[in-house]
Design a protein around this motif. Structure first.
Motif, PDB file in Angstrom:
ATOM      1  N   ARG A 169      40.777  49.754  41.704  1.00  0.00           N
ATOM      2  CA  ARG A 169      40.697  49.323  40.304  1.00  0.00           C
ATOM      3  C   ARG A 169      41.332  50.375  39.402  1.00  0.00           C
ATOM      4  O   ARG A 169      42.101  50.058  38.498  1.00  0.00           O
ATOM      5  N   ARG A 170      41.021  51.647  39.684  1.00  0.00           N
ATOM      6  CA  ARG A 170      41.609  52.748  38.912  1.00  0.00           C
ATOM      7  C   ARG A 170      43.120  52.827  39.140  1.00  0.00           C
ATOM      8  O   ARG A 170      43.889  52.975  38.195  1.00  0.00           O
ATOM      9  N   ARG A 171      43.546  52.710  40.395  1.00  0.00           N
ATOM     10  CA  ARG A 171      44.989  52.766  40.691  1.00  0.00           C
ATOM     11  C   ARG A 171      45.755  51.676  39.947  1.00  0.00           C
ATOM     12  O   ARG A 171      46.805  51.927  39.365  1.00  0.00           O
ATOM     13  N   LEU A 172      45.255  50.463  40.025  1.00  0.00           N
ATOM     14  CA  LEU A 172      45.948  49.344  39.383  1.00  0.00           C
ATOM     15  C   LEU A 172      45.941  49.489  37.867  1.00  0.00           C
ATOM     16  O   LEU A 172      46.924  49.165  37.203  1.00  0.00           O
ATOM     17  N   ALA A 173      44.863  49.990  37.314  1.00  0.00           N
ATOM     18  CA  ALA A 173      44.790  50.194  35.863  1.00  0.00           C
ATOM     19  C   ALA A 173      45.764  51.271  35.403  1.00  0.00           C
ATOM     20  O   ALA A 173      46.344  51.168  34.322  1.00  0.00           O
ATOM     21  N   ASN A 174      45.963  52.285  36.237  1.00  0.00           N
ATOM     22  CA  ASN A 174      46.871  53.380  35.884  1.00  0.00           C
ATOM     23  C   ASN A 174      48.324  53.087  36.259  1.00  0.00           C
ATOM     24  O   ASN A 174      49.208  53.878  35.940  1.00  0.00           O
ATOM     25  N   GLY A 175      48.555  51.989  36.961  1.00  0.00           N
ATOM     26  CA  GLY A 175      49.920  51.633  37.348  1.00  0.00           C
ATOM     27  C   GLY A 175      50.491  52.479  38.459  1.00  0.00           C
ATOM     28  O   GLY A 175      51.702  52.527  38.647  1.00  0.00           O
ATOM     29  N   ASP A 176      49.629  53.123  39.256  1.00  0.00           N
ATOM     30  CA  ASP A 176      50.147  53.953  40.340  1.00  0.00           C
ATOM     31  C   ASP A 176      49.790  53.394  41.714  1.00  0.00           C
ATOM     32  O   ASP A 176      49.548  54.114  42.657  1.00  0.00           O
ATOM     33  N   ALA A 177      49.793  52.069  41.838  1.00  0.00           N
ATOM     34  CA  ALA A 177      49.425  51.436  43.103  1.00  0.00           C
ATOM     35  C   ALA A 177      50.591  51.338  44.072  1.00  0.00           C
ATOM     36  O   ALA A 177      50.420  50.915  45.204  1.00  0.00           O
ATOM     37  N   GLY A 178      51.779  51.702  43.653  1.00  0.00           N
ATOM     38  CA  GLY A 178      52.924  51.645  44.554  1.00  0.00           C
ATOM     39  C   GLY A 178      53.547  50.271  44.662  1.00  0.00           C
ATOM     40  O   GLY A 178      54.414  50.049  45.498  1.00  0.00           O
ATOM     41  N   VAL A 179      53.133  49.332  43.846  1.00  0.00           N
ATOM     42  CA  VAL A 179      53.698  47.992  43.905  1.00  0.00           C
ATOM     43  C   VAL A 179      55.130  48.034  43.429  1.00  0.00           C
ATOM     44  O   VAL A 179      55.419  48.493  42.333  1.00  0.00           O
ATOM     45  N   GLY A 180      56.040  47.585  44.264  1.00  0.00           N
ATOM     46  CA  GLY A 180      57.433  47.509  43.893  1.00  0.00           C
ATOM     47  C   GLY A 180      58.178  48.832  43.936  1.00  0.00           C
ATOM     48  O   GLY A 180      59.338  48.892  43.562  1.00  0.00           O
TER      49      GLY A 180
END
Length: 94
Positions: free
Chosen positions: A49-60
């Motif tokens: 949840r924190r990763r996705l909120a911070n935009g650092d999930a590595g998607v793309g």
């Protein structure tokens, strides 16, 4: 509750976690309640949840980057493993 030895761990991609978070937002449940209902580990849930909120999930994001061509440089590496053992690796210029 399941025994730790019998519980299966599953690895989910960032896209799968995005879908999980969308279900969580729509569920109206607390984070703890959602995790229990879905069988998701709480620490992984909150970390993603924190990763996705911070935009650092590595998607793309690119995993590999192509380097410019040309001859590879030579290099030497030495690793002292202790007890008189030394590992040496050398790459001559190509």
């Amino acid at each position: 509750m399941e025994d730790l030895e019998t519980r299966k761990r599953s690895r989910r991609s960032a896209a799968e976690w995005q879908a999980i978070m969308a279900r969580y937002e729509a569920s109206g449940l607390s984070g703890e309640g959602f995790c229990e209902a879905e069988g998701i580990g709480k620490s992984a849930f909150w970390r993603w949840r924190r990763r996705l909120a911070n935009g650092d999930a590595g998607v793309g994001k690119a995993t590999f980057v192509e380097l410019a061509g040309g001859p590879a440089p030579s290099w030497d590496a030495e690793l002292d493993l202790g007890a008189g053992v030394v590992l040496r690796v050398r790459r001559p210029r190509c």
